[in-house]
Motif scaffolding. Structure first.
Motif, mmCIF file in Angstrom:
data_model
loop_
_atom_site.group_PDB
_atom_site.id
_atom_site.type_symbol
_atom_site.label_atom_id
_atom_site.label_comp_id
_atom_site.label_asym_id
_atom_site.label_seq_id
_atom_site.Cartn_x
_atom_site.Cartn_y
_atom_site.Cartn_z
ATOM 1 N N PHE A 13 0.834 -1.207 0.000
ATOM 2 C CA PHE A 13 0.000 0.000 0.000
ATOM 3 C C PHE A 13 0.867 1.255 0.000
ATOM 4 O O PHE A 13 0.596 2.217 -0.735
ATOM 5 N N LEU A 14 1.913 1.251 0.822
ATOM 6 C CA LEU A 14 2.788 2.419 0.893
ATOM 7 C C LEU A 14 3.490 2.640 -0.448
ATOM 8 O O LEU A 14 3.583 3.785 -0.922
ATOM 9 N N SER A 15 3.962 1.567 -1.052
ATOM 10 C CA SER A 15 4.607 1.689 -2.368
ATOM 11 C C SER A 15 3.620 2.221 -3.401
ATOM 12 O O SER A 15 3.949 3.096 -4.207
ATOM 13 N N THR A 16 2.395 1.681 -3.381
ATOM 14 C CA THR A 16 1.370 2.105 -4.345
ATOM 15 C C THR A 16 0.975 3.554 -4.116
ATOM 16 O O THR A 16 0.761 4.308 -5.075
ATOM 17 N N LEU A 17 0.885 3.966 -2.840
ATOM 18 C CA LEU A 17 0.535 5.350 -2.531
ATOM 19 C C LEU A 17 1.593 6.311 -3.063
ATOM 20 O O LEU A 17 1.274 7.344 -3.682
ATOM 21 N N LEU A 18 2.854 5.972 -2.830
ATOM 22 C CA LEU A 18 3.936 6.826 -3.334
ATOM 23 C C LEU A 18 3.966 6.824 -4.859
ATOM 24 O O LEU A 18 4.178 7.872 -5.489
ATOM 25 N N ALA A 19 3.733 5.647 -5.462
ATOM 26 C CA ALA A 19 3.712 5.564 -6.926
ATOM 27 C C ALA A 19 2.559 6.371 -7.503
ATOM 28 O O ALA A 19 2.708 7.050 -8.530
ATOM 29 N N THR A 20 1.400 6.319 -6.857
ATOM 30 C CA THR A 20 0.247 7.087 -7.327
ATOM 31 C C THR A 20 0.502 8.588 -7.220
ATOM 32 O O THR A 20 0.128 9.360 -8.123
ATOM 33 N N SER A 21 1.151 9.005 -6.137
ATOM 34 C CA SER A 21 1.496 10.428 -5.987
ATOM 35 C C SER A 21 2.443 10.874 -7.098
ATOM 36 O O SER A 21 2.272 11.950 -7.698
ATOM 37 N N LEU A 22 3.438 10.031 -7.389
ATOM 38 C CA LEU A 22 4.362 10.340 -8.481
ATOM 39 C C LEU A 22 3.624 10.328 -9.819
ATOM 40 O O LEU A 22 3.890 11.165 -10.699
ATOM 41 N N ALA A 23 2.670 9.407 -9.972
ATOM 42 C CA ALA A 23 1.895 9.317 -11.211
ATOM 43 C C ALA A 23 1.080 10.578 -11.440
ATOM 44 O O ALA A 23 0.962 11.066 -12.577
ATOM 45 N N ILE A 24 0.520 11.139 -10.373
ATOM 46 C CA ILE A 24 -0.264 12.376 -10.502
ATOM 47 C C ILE A 24 0.638 13.521 -10.943
ATOM 48 O O ILE A 24 0.253 14.358 -11.773
ATOM 49 N N LEU A 25 1.861 13.562 -10.418
ATOM 50 C CA LEU A 25 2.813 14.593 -10.856
ATOM 51 C C LEU A 25 3.179 14.406 -12.326
ATOM 52 O O LEU A 25 3.259 15.386 -13.084
ATOM 53 N N LEU A 26 3.416 13.160 -12.736
ATOM 54 C CA LEU A 26 3.708 12.880 -14.147
ATOM 55 C C LEU A 26 2.535 13.285 -15.034
ATOM 56 O O LEU A 26 2.720 13.855 -16.116
ATOM 57 N N PHE A 27 1.321 12.996 -14.570
ATOM 58 C CA PHE A 27 0.117 13.352 -15.322
ATOM 59 C C PHE A 27 0.035 14.863 -15.504
ATOM 60 O O PHE A 27 -0.227 15.352 -16.613
ATOM 61 N N ALA A 28 0.262 15.613 -14.415
ATOM 62 C CA ALA A 28 0.191 17.079 -14.492
ATOM 63 C C ALA A 28 1.251 17.630 -15.441
ATOM 64 O O ALA A 28 0.994 18.569 -16.204
ATOM 65 N N PHE A 29 2.431 17.025 -15.429
ATOM 66 C CA PHE A 29 3.544 17.520 -16.238
ATOM 67 C C PHE A 29 3.315 17.233 -17.728
ATOM 68 O O PHE A 29 3.647 18.053 -18.589
ATOM 69 N N THR A 30 2.751 16.079 -18.043
ATOM 70 C CA THR A 30 2.606 15.671 -19.453
ATOM 71 C C THR A 30 1.235 16.011 -20.042
ATOM 72 O O THR A 30 1.038 15.823 -21.247
ATOM 73 N N LEU A 31 0.300 16.495 -19.226
ATOM 74 C CA LEU A 31 -1.059 16.751 -19.710
ATOM 75 C C LEU A 31 -1.112 17.737 -20.876
ATOM 76 O O LEU A 31 -1.831 17.488 -21.858
ATOM 77 N N PRO A 32 -0.395 18.880 -20.830
ATOM 78 C CA PRO A 32 -0.464 19.811 -21.979
ATOM 79 C C PRO A 32 -0.042 19.154 -23.291
ATOM 80 O O PRO A 32 -0.684 19.358 -24.327
ATOM 81 N N ALA A 33 1.023 18.360 -23.256
ATOM 82 C CA ALA A 33 1.484 17.690 -24.482
ATOM 83 C C ALA A 33 0.459 16.667 -24.950
ATOM 84 O O ALA A 33 0.197 16.533 -26.148
ATOM 85 N N PHE A 34 -0.144 15.952 -24.008
ATOM 86 C CA PHE A 34 -1.157 14.958 -24.384
ATOM 87 C C PHE A 34 -2.385 15.637 -24.988
ATOM 88 O O PHE A 34 -2.949 15.148 -25.977
ATOM 89 N N ASN A 35 -2.805 16.754 -24.409
ATOM 90 C CA ASN A 35 -3.957 17.480 -24.950
ATOM 91 C C ASN A 35 -3.706 17.929 -26.380
ATOM 92 O O ASN A 35 -4.584 17.829 -27.243
ATOM 93 N N GLN A 36 -2.504 18.426 -26.635
ATOM 94 C CA GLN A 36 -2.167 18.871 -27.986
ATOM 95 C C GLN A 36 -2.156 17.696 -28.958
ATOM 96 O O GLN A 36 -2.646 17.801 -30.087
ATOM 97 N N LEU A 37 -1.645 16.577 -28.515
ATOM 98 C CA LEU A 37 -1.561 15.388 -29.360
ATOM 99 C C LEU A 37 -2.945 14.806 -29.639
ATOM 100 O O LEU A 37 -3.277 14.464 -30.781
ATOM 101 N N ALA A 38 -3.781 14.711 -28.603
ATOM 102 C CA ALA A 38 -5.085 14.060 -28.740
ATOM 103 C C ALA A 38 -6.181 15.021 -29.174
ATOM 104 O O ALA A 38 -7.306 14.587 -29.442
ATOM 105 N N GLY A 39 -5.880 16.334 -29.238
ATOM 106 C CA GLY A 39 -6.905 17.305 -29.616
ATOM 107 C C GLY A 39 -7.962 17.475 -28.555
ATOM 108 O O GLY A 39 -9.138 17.701 -28.855
ATOM 109 N N LYS A 40 -7.563 17.374 -27.291
ATOM 110 C CA LYS A 40 -8.502 17.476 -26.177
ATOM 111 C C LYS A 40 -8.222 18.718 -25.352
ATOM 112 O O LYS A 40 -7.214 19.407 -25.528
ATOM 113 N N GLU A 41 -9.132 19.009 -24.419
ATOM 114 C CA GLU A 41 -8.942 20.108 -23.470
ATOM 115 C C GLU A 41 -9.185 19.576 -22.063
ATOM 116 O O GLU A 41 -9.938 20.148 -21.274
ATOM 117 N N ILE A 42 -8.549 18.459 -21.752
ATOM 118 C CA ILE A 42 -8.679 17.848 -20.433
ATOM 119 C C ILE A 42 -7.946 18.720 -19.422
ATOM 120 O O ILE A 42 -6.814 19.143 -19.641
#
Length: 803
Positions: A350-379
């Motif tokens: 659980f602790l490993s998954t919690l830390l991984a999920t926190s890191l995943a949210i940071l990765l999501f925030a960092f890559t979201l603009p590029a993904f939106n441009q690629l997918a044509g979305k405004e998420i």
């Protein structure tokens, strides 16, 4: 007790930083991918569901097969809406929408550019949930020339002034429009977007009684609980009742006679299916929709990414059993029961998954603009703060903890304390077999995605390089020269005199990108044949686009207007039965003034004026230039021509800026959805194999640690580093190679299904499989080799020391 579990879990994590880092990175990539695709899929599935009665609304569409012509149109005849409202008891309400083009707005002698204008019936706002925030909220469109504008358009034209009661001018309308209301901007997840809705009460086509002309998007609201299939079963009788009499007049045959050889009718499509399930011709759709197949593909990729990350966790945890064995033995001797040990290992998961999920949210925030441009979305990142997504993340956290941590927890807690303290385990081969199976599963997904990516890229290259019947390079398209009025011919002459210009054609019909469209009925000896596409062109069209004239001659000013002469393509000659020599053959074209006789003067080689998803359609070129120009440059650098064209345009003082495009860019845009898929697949293939290789790296690490004395002895006895690398690598390479036996047949089957969407497509050749295998094996061997070489290079004296 719980606090103690997490305290010990944290100590174990700190003690095993290497294993922990591999787990965290792998899980974070898997969870971040899952979050990204979850929001993408959610957005795709949300289209039109903002309407309060979305589950009751259906669209009436038209499908037919007439003399080999397959017709799929989202527009139907003007009288259909009211007829179905009257004849079908299940229909509560019916409303229509008609798209309008080239609408330019003026207010107080100020020009405001183009508007997305649609004509709608007065009850349109009763069917669709489009809130009116100012003005007449009950009956805003109950008078001719009344209009409702969007909030954004109101702000752009009127600023903070109340627009209700004001009048605006549309350049292609003789009467002014009266603003009766302001609506909220239509949501992004709608299958149509308009900023100006005008009442059909002042729209002449709305009164058309013909069942042979399709102009309107028509929507029905069914009674709650109505079965759409039962309602649709009643439509053939309505077709026969209303279409039959007019068919006799238009085609000279009865409805029954027509249906013997052809199929034709109205069908119902649920509103919520429009975005993802439509397959209608581009000329009869409001906007380009999505594709449910891509939703399935990306959902599967997200699940596989998460599963692979969880498999890594399980593999690394069970492989590290030797390090934890004595710990487990001591705990059991000191009185810990199995339940306590399971809770301890689940707490670590659980602790490993919690830390991984926190890191995943940071990765999501960092890559979201590029993904939106690629997918044509405004998420938006804030989407994760919605209760549904917060609950989904918590559920995902719990699911990954159980999935990734349960097996290691039960496995480690089941050790016999005496054997654990002596480092003796039963079933090592069995455990390696389980881990081996999981490695195979990981690389089935990785190799499959690599092969799929190669196939998509090869198909895109094929499309880009295929001979489509005309020369696409060095062509500049200007769509709006008609705005110049009498100065249009002057601009064309000026451009022809530019030494950098090779040729100029006066036509609004372009074989790629935005284009005018015209379809006409073809008759021979008074008997209806089928509909065909017409292109209005001039005598420079064929040479400008570099088409090949196979028979006859081109249009020429020497022969005058030539309004009764046409040039056809090979497909049209074949369908009309003229073979390879259609010159001087005749047919009749259906016009507003009745049938008009047309004589064929030339035949061009087939060219793809639609995407390669479809086979070449029959086409007729007629001399009737208007609307736009197509310029062929003598050089690939067209910046000088564009600059010169812009200056001349501005000197003529048109109300609208020059609107131009490069034909190559327009052609590429035709396959934008496929190109995006190729890029997204490539990215996720890379991520998948990275995650799989992280797990493989961890497994090789533990294998080397378990066999450290064997490695030392082999080195002392003369084994080389290469031999030791081969020793440690061979079992894992075998597993990766075995994954191809599953991955390649499965990918071949799925990619063949995808390729069926293209009328012109590649064959999946053997070398694509070989390339996918080489890439996968190369990456896997590189991953294994790094750790194996380090183990093989270690000092054997250290390995042979006793504990």
């Amino acid at each position: 007790m719980i606090k103690k579990y997490f305290k010990i879990a944290w100590r174990n994590i700190i003690r095993n930083k290497g294993t922990f880092s591999l787990n965290i990175i792998g899980l974070a990539l898997g969870v971040a991918s899952c979050i990204m695709i979850m929001l993408y899929v959610s957005d795709e599935l949300s289209y039109d569901r903002f309407n309060e009665r979305a589950d009751q609304i259906v669209r009436v569409v038209f499908r037919a097969n007439v003399n080999g012509e397959e017709m799929k149109e989202a527009v139907v005849m003007a009288p259909v809406a009211q007829t179905l409202k009257n004849d079908l008891p299940e229909v509560i309400s019916a409303t229509r929408l008609a798209n309008s083009y080239n609408n330019r707005l003026e207010y107080n002698n100020t020009y405001y550019g183009q508007s997305n204008l649609g004509y709608v019936d007065p009850n349109f706002f009763d069917v669709f949930t489009l809130p009116i925030i100012h003005g007449n909220k009950n009956t805003p469109l109950d008078k001719p020339n009344s209009a409702v504008i969007s909030e954004s358009l109101a702000e752009g034209i009127f600023g903070k002034t109340d627009p209700v009661g004001k009048t605006i001018t549309v350049t292609n309308r003789t009467k002014k429009l009266y603003v009766t209301g302001v609506m909220k901007d239509i949501p992004k997840n709608s299958h149509f977007h308009f900023d100006l809705l005008v009442s059909t009460l002042g729209y002449p086509q709305a009164k058309n009684t013909s069942w042979m002309e399709s102009d309107f998007f028509t929507y029905l609201v069914l009674k709650k609980g109505s079965d759409i299939n039962e309602v649709q079963a009643k439509l053939p009788a309505i077709n026969k009742k209303y279409m039959g009499p007019q068919m006799m007049d238009a085609m000279g045959m009865s409805y029954e006679e027509f249906q013997k050889e052809n199929k034709l009718g109205l069908f119902l499509q649920p509103l919520t299916d429009i975005h993802l399930y439509s397959d209608f011709s581009d000329s009869t759709t409001l906007e380009q929709g999505g594709d449910i197949k891509y939703v399935y593909i990306f959902s599967a990729v997200a699940i596989f990414m998460l599963v692979i990350a969880c498999i890594n966790f399980m593999n690394l945890a069970t492989a590290s059993a030797s390090k934890r064995a004595k710990e487990v033995g001591i705990r059991k001797v000191l009185g810990s029961n199995k339940k306590q040990l399971i809770n301890q290992f689940l707490a670590e998961a659980f602790l490993s998954t919690l830390l991984a999920t926190s890191l995943a949210i940071l990765l999501f925030a960092f890559t979201l603009p590029a993904f939106n441009q690629l997918a044509g979305k405004e998420i938006l990142f804030s989407s994760l703060l919605k209760p549904l997504y917060i609950f989904s993340l918590l559920a995902l956290l719990l699911l990954v903890t159980i999935f990734a941590g349960a097996y290691p927890a039960f496995y480690l807690s089941s050790f016999n304390p005496i054997n654990a303290l002596k480092s003796k385990f039963s079933g090592k081969e069995k455990n390696f077999g389980i881990r081996g199976g999981l490695v195979v599963f990981q690389f089935v997904i990785s190799a499959g995605l690599i092969l799929a990516t190669l196939v998509v890229k090869e198909q895109m290259n094929y499309i880009q390089n295929k001979d489509i019947g005309y020369e696409t390079d060095q062509l500049l398209v200007v769509r709006n020269t008609y705005l110049l009025g009498n100065n249009e011919d002057n601009l064309i002459e000026d451009i022809k005199n530019d030494p950098r210009v090779e040729n100029v054609s006066h036509s609004a019909f372009v074989p790629a990108g935005e284009s005018d469209n015209e379809v006409g009925g073809i008759f021979m000896n008074g008997e209806f044949q089928r509909r065909m596409f017409f292109y209005n062109v001039d005598e420079n069209y064929i040479p400008t686009l570099g088409m090949e004239l196979l028979q006859g001659r081109n249009f020429s000013e020497e022969y005058g207007a030539e309004t009764d002469k046409v040039i056809i393509n090979e497909k049209a000659a074949q369908i009309l039965g003229f073979g390879e020599d259609p010159i001087e053959k005749t047919f009749e074209r259906d016009t507003h003034d009745g049938l008009k006789n047309m004589t064929i003067i030339g035949m061009v080689k087939n060219f793809n004026f639609k995407s390669l998803h479809q086979e070449v359609e029959p086409l007729i070129l007629k001399k009737n230039p208007y609307g736009g120009i197509i310029i062929r440059s003598k050089t690939a650098d067209m910046s000088g021509i564009i600059k010169n064209l812009t200056n001349k345009w501005n000197n003529l003082n048109p109300k609208e800026a020059l609107n131009y495009s490069i034909l190559d860019d327009s052609l590429n845009h035709t396959y934008l959805k496929e190109r995006k898929m190729a890029v997204i697949l490539t990215l996720f293939a890379i991520l998948t194999i990275i995650v799989a290789c992280l797990g493989l790296f961890g497994l090789v690490t533990f294998t080397a640690e378990q066999r450290f004395k064997e490695i030392g002895i082999r080195k002392v006895l003369g084994s080389s580093a290469a031999q030791i690398v081969a020793l440690l690598s061979k079992d894992f390479i075998k597993l990766v190679a075995a994954s191809f036996l599953i991955a390649f047949p499965l990918s071949y089957y799925l990619m063949n299904i995808w390729l069926q969407e293209f009328a012109y497509r590649i064959q999946i050749h053997w070398w694509l499989f070989l390339m996918a295998a080489i890439i996968t094996l190369g990456i896997a061997f590189f991953t294994i080799g790094i750790k194996s070489f380090r183990a093989a290079s270690a000092n054997p004296i250290k390995n042979l020391r006793t504990e």
